[in-house]
Design a protein around this motif. Structure first.
Motif, PDB file in Angstrom:
ATOM      1  N   ALA A   1     107.138  25.291  12.193  1.00 32.72           N
ATOM      2  CA  ALA A   1     106.651  26.297  11.528  1.00 32.72           C
ATOM      3  C   ALA A   1     106.883  25.728   9.848  1.00 32.72           C
ATOM      4  CB  ALA A   1     106.636  27.644  11.852  1.00 32.72           C
ATOM      5  N   LYS A   2     106.097  26.233   8.922  1.00 32.50           N
ATOM      6  CA  LYS A   2     105.931  26.111   7.778  1.00 32.50           C
ATOM      7  C   LYS A   2     105.720  27.469   7.277  1.00 32.50           C
ATOM      8  CE  LYS A   2     107.077  21.627   7.833  1.00 32.50           C
ATOM      9  NZ  LYS A   2     108.408  21.253   7.906  1.00 32.50           N
ATOM     10  N   PHE A   3     106.546  27.899   6.147  1.00 31.27           N
ATOM     11  CA  PHE A   3     106.203  29.241   5.552  1.00 31.27           C
ATOM     12  C   PHE A   3     106.198  29.245   4.142  1.00 31.27           C
ATOM     13  CE2 PHE A   3     108.206  29.886   9.664  1.00 31.27           C
ATOM     14  CZ  PHE A   3     107.307  30.950  10.266  1.00 31.27           C
ATOM     15  N   PRO A   4     104.979  28.797   3.477  1.00 26.97           N
ATOM     16  CA  PRO A   4     104.796  28.690   2.122  1.00 26.97           C
ATOM     17  C   PRO A   4     105.442  29.898   1.127  1.00 26.97           C
ATOM     18  CG  PRO A   4     102.995  27.893   2.942  1.00 26.97           C
ATOM     19  CD  PRO A   4     103.702  28.427   4.096  1.00 26.97           C
ATOM     20  N   GLY A   5     106.163  29.773   0.298  1.00 27.27           N
ATOM     21  CA  GLY A   5     106.520  30.808  -0.647  1.00 27.27           C
ATOM     22  C   GLY A   5     107.866  31.531  -0.118  1.00 27.27           C
ATOM     23  N   ALA A   6     108.562  31.203   0.960  1.00 26.52           N
ATOM     24  CA  ALA A   6     109.697  31.526   1.647  1.00 26.52           C
ATOM     25  C   ALA A   6     110.782  31.239   0.766  1.00 26.52           C
ATOM     26  CB  ALA A   6     110.067  31.179   3.082  1.00 26.52           C
ATOM     27  N   SER A   7     111.814  32.126   0.545  1.00 30.38           N
ATOM     28  CA  SER A   7     113.065  31.818  -0.288  1.00 30.38           C
ATOM     29  C   SER A   7     114.157  31.476   0.703  1.00 30.38           C
ATOM     30  CB  SER A   7     113.565  33.153  -0.998  1.00 30.38           C
ATOM     31  OG  SER A   7     113.719  34.270  -0.288  1.00 30.38           O
ATOM     32  N   ASP A   8     114.057  31.644   2.060  1.00 28.00           N
ATOM     33  CA  ASP A   8     114.974  31.338   3.169  1.00 28.00           C
ATOM     34  C   ASP A   8     114.415  31.436   4.344  1.00 28.00           C
ATOM     35  OD1 ASP A   8     117.367  30.418   3.984  1.00 28.00           O
ATOM     36  OD2 ASP A   8     118.486  32.223   3.796  1.00 28.00           O
ATOM     37  N   VAL A   9     114.906  30.553   5.357  1.00 31.72           N
ATOM     38  CA  VAL A   9     114.454  30.768   6.747  1.00 31.72           C
ATOM     39  C   VAL A   9     115.879  30.755   7.513  1.00 31.72           C
ATOM     40  CG1 VAL A   9     113.463  29.800   8.709  1.00 31.72           C
ATOM     41  CG2 VAL A   9     112.411  29.638   6.383  1.00 31.72           C
TER      42      VAL A   9
ATOM     43  N   GLU B   1     111.758  28.244  19.619  1.00 30.89           N
ATOM     44  CA  GLU B   1     112.157  27.075  19.433  1.00 30.89           C
ATOM     45  C   GLU B   1     111.125  26.083  18.774  1.00 30.89           C
ATOM     46  OE1 GLU B   1     115.305  25.766  19.557  1.00 30.89           O
ATOM     47  OE2 GLU B   1     115.948  27.937  19.955  1.00 30.89           O
ATOM     48  N   GLU B   2     109.817  26.099  19.373  1.00 27.55           N
ATOM     49  CA  GLU B   2     108.899  25.371  18.565  1.00 27.55           C
ATOM     50  C   GLU B   2     108.438  25.828  17.030  1.00 27.55           C
ATOM     51  OE1 GLU B   2     105.963  22.123  18.745  1.00 27.55           O
ATOM     52  OE2 GLU B   2     107.943  22.829  19.809  1.00 27.55           O
ATOM     53  N   LEU B   3     108.587  27.174  17.185  1.00 29.53           N
ATOM     54  CA  LEU B   3     108.522  27.629  15.870  1.00 29.53           C
ATOM     55  C   LEU B   3     109.501  27.157  14.798  1.00 29.53           C
ATOM     56  CD1 LEU B   3     107.636  31.489  16.230  1.00 29.53           C
ATOM     57  CD2 LEU B   3     106.040  29.800  15.097  1.00 29.53           C
TER      58      LEU B   3
ATOM     59  N   ASP C   1     119.464  33.816  15.000  1.00 29.51           N
ATOM     60  CA  ASP C   1     118.472  34.317  16.162  1.00 29.51           C
ATOM     61  C   ASP C   1     117.158  34.493  16.029  1.00 29.51           C
ATOM     62  OD1 ASP C   1     118.214  35.938  18.451  1.00 29.51           O
ATOM     63  OD2 ASP C   1     119.366  37.436  17.668  1.00 29.51           O
ATOM     64  N   GLY C   2     116.412  33.486  16.484  1.00 28.03           N
ATOM     65  CA  GLY C   2     115.256  33.236  16.396  1.00 28.03           C
ATOM     66  C   GLY C   2     114.754  32.761  14.913  1.00 28.03           C
ATOM     67  N   VAL C   3     113.549  33.344  14.248  1.00 32.32           N
ATOM     68  CA  VAL C   3     113.280  32.661  12.880  1.00 32.32           C
ATOM     69  C   VAL C   3     112.945  33.865  11.896  1.00 32.32           C
ATOM     70  CG1 VAL C   3     111.519  31.609  11.492  1.00 32.32           C
ATOM     71  CG2 VAL C   3     112.163  30.695  14.082  1.00 32.32           C
ATOM     72  N   ARG C   4     113.997  34.121  11.153  1.00 34.23           N
ATOM     73  CA  ARG C   4     113.791  35.359  10.229  1.00 34.23           C
ATOM     74  C   ARG C   4     113.317  34.502   8.694  1.00 34.23           C
ATOM     75  NH1 ARG C   4     116.436  41.171   8.795  1.00 34.23           N
ATOM     76  NH2 ARG C   4     116.403  40.758   6.487  1.00 34.23           N
ATOM     77  N   VAL C   5     112.253  34.916   8.246  1.00 31.94           N
ATOM     78  CA  VAL C   5     111.752  34.451   7.038  1.00 31.94           C
ATOM     79  C   VAL C   5     111.953  35.190   5.828  1.00 31.94           C
ATOM     80  CG1 VAL C   5     110.005  33.024   5.951  1.00 31.94           C
ATOM     81  CG2 VAL C   5     110.465  32.749   8.294  1.00 31.94           C
ATOM     82  N   GLU C   6     112.785  34.899   4.945  1.00 34.23           N
ATOM     83  CA  GLU C   6     112.903  35.623   3.919  1.00 34.23           C
ATOM     84  C   GLU C   6     111.935  35.276   2.792  1.00 34.23           C
ATOM     85  OE1 GLU C   6     115.012  38.522   3.509  1.00 34.23           O
ATOM     86  OE2 GLU C   6     116.080  38.071   5.346  1.00 34.23           O
ATOM     87  N   TYR C   7     111.515  36.234   2.170  1.00 31.85           N
ATOM     88  CA  TYR C   7     110.678  35.879   0.937  1.00 31.85           C
ATOM     89  C   TYR C   7     111.056  37.019  -0.467  1.00 31.85           C
ATOM     90  CZ  TYR C   7     107.064  34.366   4.424  1.00 31.85           C
ATOM     91  OH  TYR C   7     106.254  33.745   5.270  1.00 31.85           O
ATOM     92  N   PRO C   8     110.714  36.663  -1.602  1.00 30.47           N
ATOM     93  CA  PRO C   8     111.075  37.620  -2.688  1.00 30.47           C
ATOM     94  C   PRO C   8     110.473  38.916  -2.415  1.00 30.47           C
ATOM     95  CG  PRO C   8     110.046  35.435  -3.365  1.00 30.47           C
ATOM     96  CD  PRO C   8     109.969  35.468  -1.797  1.00 30.47           C
TER      97      PRO C   8
ATOM     98  N   PHE D   1     102.810  34.680   9.499  1.00 32.27           N
ATOM     99  CA  PHE D   1     103.288  34.367  10.988  1.00 32.27           C
ATOM    100  C   PHE D   1     102.107  34.173  11.985  1.00 32.27           C
ATOM    101  CE2 PHE D   1     107.500  35.526   9.462  1.00 32.27           C
ATOM    102  CZ  PHE D   1     108.422  35.432  10.431  1.00 32.27           C
ATOM    103  N   ARG D   2     101.170  34.987  11.778  1.00 35.30           N
ATOM    104  CA  ARG D   2      99.919  34.918  12.749  1.00 35.30           C
ATOM    105  C   ARG D   2      99.547  33.326  12.708  1.00 35.30           C
ATOM    106  NH1 ARG D   2      97.136  38.169  10.363  1.00 35.30           N
ATOM    107  NH2 ARG D   2      97.378  39.855  12.076  1.00 35.30           N
ATOM    108  N   ARG D   3      99.533  32.572  11.732  1.00 36.18           N
ATOM    109  CA  ARG D   3      99.071  31.144  11.463  1.00 36.18           C
ATOM    110  C   ARG D   3     100.113  30.339  12.305  1.00 36.18           C
ATOM    111  NH1 ARG D   3     100.199  30.583   6.805  1.00 36.18           N
ATOM    112  NH2 ARG D   3     102.456  29.328   7.154  1.00 36.18           N
ATOM    113  N   ALA D   4     101.469  30.670  11.991  1.00 43.57           N
ATOM    114  CA  ALA D   4     102.592  29.827  12.633  1.00 43.57           C
ATOM    115  C   ALA D   4     102.413  29.877  14.107  1.00 43.57           C
ATOM    116  CB  ALA D   4     103.770  30.306  12.113  1.00 43.57           C
ATOM    117  N   ILE D   5     102.520  31.278  14.625  1.00 42.59           N
ATOM    118  CA  ILE D   5     102.384  31.371  15.974  1.00 42.59           C
ATOM    119  C   ILE D   5     101.072  30.746  16.578  1.00 42.59           C
ATOM    120  CG2 ILE D   5     102.204  33.129  17.762  1.00 42.59           C
ATOM    121  CD1 ILE D   5     104.079  34.886  15.953  1.00 42.59           C
ATOM    122  N   LEU D   6      99.998  30.852  16.194  1.00 38.77           N
ATOM    123  CA  LEU D   6      98.671  30.648  16.707  1.00 38.77           C
ATOM    124  C   LEU D   6      98.824  29.139  16.757  1.00 38.77           C
ATOM    125  CD1 LEU D   6      96.300  33.032  15.313  1.00 38.77           C
ATOM    126  CD2 LEU D   6      96.844  32.778  17.676  1.00 38.77           C
TER     127      LEU D   6
END
Length: 267
Positions: free
Chosen positions: A199-207, A193-195, A211-218, A252-257
């Motif tokens: 959390a920010k995911f530069p370059g992601a095309s969709d979040v 929930e905190e993620l 069900d949790g956080v699924r981050v789509e990239y190109p 994801f490592r950066r976001a989780i930490l």
């Protein structure tokens, strides 16, 4: 056809290996049997027969999200425009494959009861999830039945002279197995929930947050979701190249930490 049985005597202690076909280590006896005999295909079931595992003659594990591709192609030939449901852990190649074959892809929450309810709600002819539960509403009753899914697989493959070639030709990509970040009871839900919130995911095309956080990239995706049954955060990564896979894992490592400093990550 000729069937070679492995470990088909009922024994609730499961003396040979854990009865979970979703994990490759549980399929090694099947791989060896294919190497040592004239068998052309390996099929595995879990302890209660509602999940399916598939191994080719050359020893490749066809994970359930790739199985769904083959099943969807077959179903959509009879049900043009049909909706195909799959869970958030599945490969990003699956949605594109369903569209390519004239279907409508629907990503949904992990959990066989949740997927079955979604199938009932939508009237979709087919649903499946990464754990190996396959739900046929086409010519069947809409529940997860590993043996029936295995029979449908044999029906499809019987049309081809080289079954392994058909299965190995299904789209694939570099991917991790299901990884588990162990937490205290209930902490997995709080972490995810905190993620979602911060959390920010530069370059992601969709979040995607169904069900949790699924981050789509190109060029891939990363997933972090709380298990419904054990105190773990489930992680999975896929990308077009190993370099892209490493980059997504680093995001994801950066976001989780940032959410849980000092936590020991499984990747």
């Amino acid at each position: 056809c000729e069937v070679i049985e492995l470990f088909c005597d009922v024994d609730g202690t499961f003396p040979n290996h854990h009865p979970d076909p979703a994990h490759p280590e549980n399929l090694q006896d099947l791989v060896r049997c294919l190497q040592e005999t004239d068998a052309e295909l390996g099929i595995a079931f879990d302890g209660d027969g509602d999940r399916l595992g598939v191994v080719t003659k050359d020893g490749h594990n066809i994970f359930p999200d790739r199985q769904i591709m083959l099943f969807a192609q077959d179903v959509l030939a009879r049900v043009p425009g049909g909706e195909i449901i799959f869970d958030v852990k599945c490969t990003r190649n699956l949605a594109a494959w369903i569209r390519q074959h004239g279907g409508t892809p629907t990503m949904w929450r992990t959990g066989h009861s949740l997927v079955k309810a979604k199938l009932r709600e939508t009237g979709a002819p087919l649903a499946g999830e990464m754990s190996g539960h396959i739900f046929y509403k086409d010519r069947w009753y809409g529940f997860d039945d590993g043996m029936y899914a295995g029979a449908r697989l044999l029906e499809i493959l019987s049309r081809s002279a080289d079954q392994s070639a058909v299965l190995n030709a299904l789209p694939d990509a570099p991917t991790t197995p299901e990884l588990q970040l162990r937490t205290a009871e209930g902490e997995n839900f709080r972490m995810v929930e905190e993620l979602k919130r911060t959390a920010k995911f530069p370059g992601a095309s969709d979040v995607i947050t169904i069900d949790g956080v699924r981050v789509e990239y190109p060029d891939g995706f990363g997933l972090a979701r709380p298990s419904n049954t054990t105190p773990v955060v489930v992680l999975r990564f896929e990308a077009d190249t190993p370099a892209a896979l490493s980059r997504i894992q680093n995001d994801f490592r950066r976001a989780i930490l940032a959410v849980k400093p000092g936590v020991k990550l499984p990747f």
